[in-house]
Motif scaffolding. Structure first.
Motif, PDB file in Angstrom:
ATOM      1  N   SER A 500       0.833  -1.195   0.000  1.00  0.00           N
ATOM      2  CA  SER A 500       0.000   0.000   0.000  1.00  0.00           C
ATOM      3  C   SER A 500       0.874   1.256   0.000  1.00  0.00           C
ATOM      4  O   SER A 500       1.910   1.311   0.667  1.00  0.00           O
ATOM      5  CB  SER A 500      -0.911   0.016   1.229  1.00  0.00           C
ATOM      6  OG  SER A 500      -1.672   1.209   1.277  1.00  0.00           O
ATOM      7  N   ALA A 501       0.439   2.269  -0.740  1.00  0.00           N
ATOM      8  CA  ALA A 501       1.134   3.559  -0.757  1.00  0.00           C
ATOM      9  C   ALA A 501       0.446   4.571   0.143  1.00  0.00           C
ATOM     10  O   ALA A 501       0.853   5.728   0.197  1.00  0.00           O
ATOM     11  CB  ALA A 501       1.206   4.097  -2.183  1.00  0.00           C
ATOM     12  N   GLU A 502      -0.580   4.142   0.866  1.00  0.00           N
ATOM     13  CA  GLU A 502      -1.309   5.075   1.724  1.00  0.00           C
ATOM     14  C   GLU A 502      -1.845   4.336   2.944  1.00  0.00           C
ATOM     15  O   GLU A 502      -1.979   3.111   2.933  1.00  0.00           O
ATOM     16  CB  GLU A 502      -2.456   5.726   0.951  1.00  0.00           C
ATOM     17  CG  GLU A 502      -3.374   4.743   0.251  1.00  0.00           C
ATOM     18  CD  GLU A 502      -4.307   5.403  -0.755  1.00  0.00           C
ATOM     19  OE1 GLU A 502      -4.299   6.643  -0.862  1.00  0.00           O
ATOM     20  OE2 GLU A 502      -5.048   4.680  -1.432  1.00  0.00           O
ATOM     21  N   MET A 503      -2.073   5.118   4.024  1.00  0.00           N
ATOM     22  CA  MET A 503      -2.715   4.543   5.203  1.00  0.00           C
ATOM     23  C   MET A 503      -4.216   4.556   4.998  1.00  0.00           C
ATOM     24  O   MET A 503      -4.785   5.584   4.614  1.00  0.00           O
ATOM     25  CB  MET A 503      -2.350   5.344   6.466  1.00  0.00           C
ATOM     26  CG  MET A 503      -1.100   4.866   7.147  1.00  0.00           C
ATOM     27  SD  MET A 503      -1.075   5.195   8.936  1.00  0.00           S
ATOM     28  CE  MET A 503      -1.025   6.972   8.976  1.00  0.00           C
ATOM     29  N   ILE A 504      -4.854   3.437   5.284  1.00  0.00           N
ATOM     30  CA  ILE A 504      -6.305   3.334   5.175  1.00  0.00           C
ATOM     31  C   ILE A 504      -6.851   3.271   6.595  1.00  0.00           C
ATOM     32  O   ILE A 504      -6.634   2.300   7.321  1.00  0.00           O
ATOM     33  CB  ILE A 504      -6.718   2.091   4.364  1.00  0.00           C
ATOM     34  CG1 ILE A 504      -6.033   2.112   2.990  1.00  0.00           C
ATOM     35  CG2 ILE A 504      -8.229   2.035   4.227  1.00  0.00           C
ATOM     36  CD1 ILE A 504      -6.365   3.338   2.156  1.00  0.00           C
ATOM     37  N   ILE A 505      -7.565   4.344   6.977  1.00  0.00           N
ATOM     38  CA  ILE A 505      -7.925   4.536   8.378  1.00  0.00           C
ATOM     39  C   ILE A 505      -9.426   4.756   8.522  1.00  0.00           C
ATOM     40  O   ILE A 505      -9.923   5.864   8.280  1.00  0.00           O
ATOM     41  CB  ILE A 505      -7.181   5.753   8.979  1.00  0.00           C
ATOM     42  CG1 ILE A 505      -5.696   5.717   8.604  1.00  0.00           C
ATOM     43  CG2 ILE A 505      -7.374   5.813  10.490  1.00  0.00           C
ATOM     44  CD1 ILE A 505      -4.973   7.009   8.940  1.00  0.00           C
ATOM     45  N   PRO A 506     -10.196   3.736   8.883  1.00  0.00           N
ATOM     46  CA  PRO A 506     -11.608   3.982   9.217  1.00  0.00           C
ATOM     47  C   PRO A 506     -11.695   4.935  10.405  1.00  0.00           C
ATOM     48  O   PRO A 506     -10.903   4.842  11.345  1.00  0.00           O
ATOM     49  CB  PRO A 506     -12.141   2.592   9.575  1.00  0.00           C
ATOM     50  CG  PRO A 506     -11.160   1.641   8.977  1.00  0.00           C
ATOM     51  CD  PRO A 506      -9.839   2.326   9.029  1.00  0.00           C
ATOM     52  N   TYR A 507     -12.645   5.864  10.337  1.00  0.00           N
ATOM     53  CA  TYR A 507     -12.727   6.894  11.375  1.00  0.00           C
ATOM     54  C   TYR A 507     -14.170   7.081  11.799  1.00  0.00           C
ATOM     55  O   TYR A 507     -15.050   7.147  10.938  1.00  0.00           O
ATOM     56  CB  TYR A 507     -12.164   8.217  10.843  1.00  0.00           C
ATOM     57  CG  TYR A 507     -11.849   9.200  11.921  1.00  0.00           C
ATOM     58  CD1 TYR A 507     -10.630   9.165  12.580  1.00  0.00           C
ATOM     59  CD2 TYR A 507     -12.794  10.133  12.319  1.00  0.00           C
ATOM     60  CE1 TYR A 507     -10.342  10.050  13.593  1.00  0.00           C
ATOM     61  CE2 TYR A 507     -12.518  11.009  13.337  1.00  0.00           C
ATOM     62  CZ  TYR A 507     -11.299  10.978  13.971  1.00  0.00           C
ATOM     63  OH  TYR A 507     -11.026  11.854  14.993  1.00  0.00           O
ATOM     64  N   PRO A 508     -14.439   7.252  13.142  1.00  0.00           N
ATOM     65  CA  PRO A 508     -13.493   7.173  14.258  1.00  0.00           C
ATOM     66  C   PRO A 508     -13.140   5.720  14.591  1.00  0.00           C
ATOM     67  O   PRO A 508     -13.808   4.820  14.112  1.00  0.00           O
ATOM     68  CB  PRO A 508     -14.282   7.820  15.399  1.00  0.00           C
ATOM     69  CG  PRO A 508     -15.722   7.501  15.090  1.00  0.00           C
ATOM     70  CD  PRO A 508     -15.812   7.524  13.587  1.00  0.00           C
ATOM     71  N   PRO A 509     -12.095   5.525  15.428  1.00  0.00           N
ATOM     72  CA  PRO A 509     -11.264   6.512  16.122  1.00  0.00           C
ATOM     73  C   PRO A 509      -9.945   6.764  15.417  1.00  0.00           C
ATOM     74  O   PRO A 509      -9.154   7.557  15.885  1.00  0.00           O
ATOM     75  CB  PRO A 509     -11.005   5.831  17.459  1.00  0.00           C
ATOM     76  CG  PRO A 509     -10.865   4.395  17.065  1.00  0.00           C
ATOM     77  CD  PRO A 509     -11.806   4.170  15.916  1.00  0.00           C
ATOM     78  N   GLY A 510      -9.672   6.087  14.302  1.00  0.00           N
ATOM     79  CA  GLY A 510      -8.414   6.328  13.618  1.00  0.00           C
ATOM     80  C   GLY A 510      -7.428   5.181  13.751  1.00  0.00           C
ATOM     81  O   GLY A 510      -6.223   5.416  13.833  1.00  0.00           O
ATOM     82  N   ILE A 511      -7.895   3.947  13.807  1.00  0.00           N
ATOM     83  CA  ILE A 511      -7.012   2.775  13.874  1.00  0.00           C
ATOM     84  C   ILE A 511      -6.849   2.233  12.457  1.00  0.00           C
ATOM     85  O   ILE A 511      -7.811   1.771  11.855  1.00  0.00           O
ATOM     86  CB  ILE A 511      -7.594   1.684  14.793  1.00  0.00           C
ATOM     87  CG1 ILE A 511      -7.724   2.213  16.221  1.00  0.00           C
ATOM     88  CG2 ILE A 511      -6.726   0.432  14.775  1.00  0.00           C
ATOM     89  CD1 ILE A 511      -8.497   1.288  17.140  1.00  0.00           C
ATOM     90  N   PRO A 512      -5.648   2.288  11.890  1.00  0.00           N
ATOM     91  CA  PRO A 512      -5.476   1.901  10.484  1.00  0.00           C
ATOM     92  C   PRO A 512      -5.692   0.404  10.244  1.00  0.00           C
ATOM     93  O   PRO A 512      -5.334  -0.436  11.064  1.00  0.00           O
ATOM     94  CB  PRO A 512      -4.014   2.282  10.192  1.00  0.00           C
ATOM     95  CG  PRO A 512      -3.655   3.283  11.249  1.00  0.00           C
ATOM     96  CD  PRO A 512      -4.421   2.860  12.462  1.00  0.00           C
ATOM     97  N   ILE A 513      -6.271   0.098   9.090  1.00  0.00           N
ATOM     98  CA  ILE A 513      -6.310  -1.270   8.586  1.00  0.00           C
ATOM     99  C   ILE A 513      -5.015  -1.562   7.828  1.00  0.00           C
ATOM    100  O   ILE A 513      -4.465  -2.650   7.907  1.00  0.00           O
ATOM    101  CB  ILE A 513      -7.520  -1.475   7.662  1.00  0.00           C
ATOM    102  CG1 ILE A 513      -8.808  -1.542   8.476  1.00  0.00           C
ATOM    103  CG2 ILE A 513      -7.388  -2.751   6.840  1.00  0.00           C
ATOM    104  CD1 ILE A 513     -10.040  -1.763   7.635  1.00  0.00           C
ATOM    105  N   LEU A 514      -4.542  -0.554   7.070  1.00  0.00           N
ATOM    106  CA  LEU A 514      -3.308  -0.688   6.302  1.00  0.00           C
ATOM    107  C   LEU A 514      -2.389   0.484   6.601  1.00  0.00           C
ATOM    108  O   LEU A 514      -2.851   1.620   6.783  1.00  0.00           O
ATOM    109  CB  LEU A 514      -3.597  -0.709   4.796  1.00  0.00           C
ATOM    110  CG  LEU A 514      -4.172  -1.989   4.183  1.00  0.00           C
ATOM    111  CD1 LEU A 514      -4.498  -1.734   2.717  1.00  0.00           C
ATOM    112  CD2 LEU A 514      -3.185  -3.139   4.323  1.00  0.00           C
ATOM    113  N   TYR A 515      -1.102   0.195   6.625  1.00  0.00           N
ATOM    114  CA  TYR A 515      -0.090   1.232   6.753  1.00  0.00           C
ATOM    115  C   TYR A 515       0.648   1.381   5.430  1.00  0.00           C
ATOM    116  O   TYR A 515       0.789   0.398   4.676  1.00  0.00           O
ATOM    117  CB  TYR A 515       0.902   0.877   7.864  1.00  0.00           C
ATOM    118  CG  TYR A 515       0.266   0.817   9.217  1.00  0.00           C
ATOM    119  CD1 TYR A 515      -0.037   1.979   9.903  1.00  0.00           C
ATOM    120  CD2 TYR A 515      -0.056  -0.405   9.814  1.00  0.00           C
ATOM    121  CE1 TYR A 515      -0.638   1.936  11.153  1.00  0.00           C
ATOM    122  CE2 TYR A 515      -0.656  -0.453  11.053  1.00  0.00           C
ATOM    123  CZ  TYR A 515      -0.948   0.717  11.720  1.00  0.00           C
ATOM    124  OH  TYR A 515      -1.541   0.679  12.956  1.00  0.00           O
TER     125      TYR A 515
END
Length: 557
Positions: A500-515
């Protein structure tokens, strides 16, 4: 000077300054609030209306304690007087060898810990996957590599706690060069387990155990509260004193014990990540929060626990709303109407109130074995209201929860809670139950409830599936952004196998699925699709619709 627990040396120094009447020829520029008091002249009132520009009297009084590093107030970054004394008292109160005041919340402590253990480029750290974003920022600042540990998932609730001792042990064996292990305990829901086995594994390998205990500053301070991370053997522990104790917002502490952390380097790192002009009112609130706990001891929590008990007793009369708790606690509950100590199977205190089993009686394997009593996590057993819907209805009755997800609502009590608070909350829940009864019979699972049971989607609980490895390969973090020319956009369903070239972060609370830099697994793709289709919001994604992801082209570093 040798201070006693009843002292609050920093607060007392500020009180002395406030009462001295000294003229300020130093910062801050409001000059003990005089900048606002000067508006009280008649001209200002006629022109502006004093009520439009004058802060409240309590705020002005606080400004008289808002000072800087002058004679008698000490220096946070080189404490020798009242701040040193206040921090020494904090260490004594919380069971640390050394404690540091934090004016930037637990964020500052997490950054400092990681910048201390990652003392060379590309240092490897074993990190629980579902961590606060400050941990990720610490990895970026340190230029570290993270091996992410999959947390244990409680099978009853589907919520993530900490990695199992077996997962930690396997990762330690695979990466013996790792600089340390970092976990979060408790989680947002107040769920936890015994850290001792993990601490033992770390120490046997010569690694420090770092714990983000932001939500557990009160742990270990009362028999009904879970054990603290320090008492379980952690080497560095960050606590948000403002969350569950009585400090001002942003007030936190970092506690250290043992020989595995470089204290001189830690002090340097703290000076890097904390302001050179720290807030004295925030630091004084830490001093006072410690004094309250130090002097009152376990009695500090008497009123708050009574409020929680009153709420739980009342909740039992509202069968529609269920309470999240460990399986062990559910099994130990006596039958309705039974005496708490009936048959000698359950201990009780002097008032007859059931007490939690001792920590030694809990299973050693990581899991969900301890619940913070101050985090009352409830859900609609009828399946009519989602957690979000229940939160909205509670707020309509003047009760503001800590958080919610698709199923649960987290109600945060504390040492400041009262029985009146509990009664108001119970009245609100009773009204909500009565207003919604016609929508669903309490004993019949609705179609919506059945759907929730199958498709429980939580952005607070971003785990993948059981087929995944228990820990990842090392993932490099850096402040250097990935160049656009090295990336490509690929349809989400075709992303597996790429990095991945980007962080994928469901929000809230901001815990990434991908870094960024992490290899995308099929399980990660499925999880993103599921959250996307359920309407979750994401941060970090270039394509906000999540139909595609930006990946790193093959052959690029």
């Amino acid at each position: 000077m040798k201070y006693k627990p009843y002292h609050a040396p920093l607060y007392e120094a500020l009180l002395h300054y406030q009462e001295s009447g000294n003229r300020s020829f130093h910062v801050p520029g409001h000059k003990n609030g005089q900048a606002y008091r000067g508006l009280m002249n008649k001209g200002s009132r006629k022109q502006h209306g004093s009520s439009d520009v004058m802060p409240a009297a309590a705020f002005l009084d606080m400004m008289r304690m808002d000072v800087t590093e002058i004679t008698g107030t000490d220096d946070l970054h080189h404490p020798e007087g009242v701040i040193l004394g206040a921090q020494q008292l904090a260490a004594d109160c919380f069971g640390a060898e050394e404690s540091f005041f934090l004016v930037g919340g637990s964020t500052a402590g997490n950054l400092a810990m990681l910048l201390t253990v990652c003392d060379e480029p590309q240092s490897i750290v074993l990190v629980q996957r579902n961590v606060h974003k400050s941990v990720i920022h610490g990895l970026m600042l340190a230029g570290a590599r993270a091996v992410f540990l999959e947390p244990h998932v409680d099978p009853s609730s589907g919520l993530a706690v900490i990695p199992s001792a077996e997962t930690v042990a396997a990762a330690v064996r695979a990466y013996p060069e790792a600089k340390g292990v970092l976990v979060t305990l408790p989680n947002y829901y107040g769920m936890g387990a015994d850290l001792t086995p993990i601490a033992d594994i770390c120490h046997a390998a010569g690694m420090p155990l770092l714990v983000d205990e932001a939500h557990g500053a009160h742990y270990g301070q009362h028999p009904e509260l879970p054990a603290s991370a320090l008492s379980c053997g952690a080497d560095g522990v960050v606590q948000s004193t403002h969350k569950m104790l009585s400090a001002f917002t942003m007030g936190a502490m970092l506690h250290i014990q043992g020989p595995l952390l470089n204290l001189s380097l830690l002090r340097q790192r703290l000076a890097m990540v904390q302001s050179s002009s720290p807030s004295y009112p925030v630091m004084a609130s830490l001093d006072l929060a410690r004094r309250l706990l130090h002097v009152q001891g376990a009695d500090t929590f008497t009123a708050g626990l009574a409020a929680v008990d009153a709420f739980k007793r009342g909740l039992a009369e509202l069968p529609r709303f269920q309470l999240l708790q460990p399986v062990q606690a559910q099994q130990q509950e006596p039958p309705a109407g039974a005496e708490p100590n009936a048959g000698g199977n359950k201990a009780a205190d002097a008032s007859g109130r059931p007490t939690a089993p001792p920590a030694a009686a809990m299973p050693s394997a990581a899991g969900y074995t301890a619940q913070d009593p101050f985090k009352a996590v409830i859900y609609d057993g009828a399946g009519v209201l989602s957690g979000y819907g229940l939160q909205q209805q509670l707020e309509a009755y003047g009760c503001v929860p800590e958080m919610s997800d698709e199923r649960y609502v987290v109600l945060l009590f504390s040492l400041g809670s009262t029985r009146s608070d509990a009664e108001h909350l119970l009245q609100a829940l009773e009204h909500i139950s009565q207003a919604n009864e016609h929508r669903q019979g309490l004993n019949e699972p609705s179609t919506q409830a059945a759907k929730k049971a199958i498709h429980y989607i939580s952005t607070w609980n971003n785990l993948l599936d059981a087929s995944m490895e228990s820990f990842s390969e090392p993932i490099s973090f850096s402040l250097q952004p990935i160049s656009e020319k090295d990336t490509a956009e690929v349809e989400l369903e075709d992303c597996a196998g790429y990095r991945s070239a980007e962080m994928i972060i469901p929000y809230p609370p901001g815990i990434p699925i991908l870094y960024a830099g992490e290899r995308i697994s099929p399980a990660a793709v499925r999880r993103i699709q599921l959250l996307r289709d359920e309407g979750a919001r994401f941060h970090g994604a270039t394509d906000y619709t999540l139909r595609s992801l930006k990946i790193i082209k093959e052959g690029q570093s």
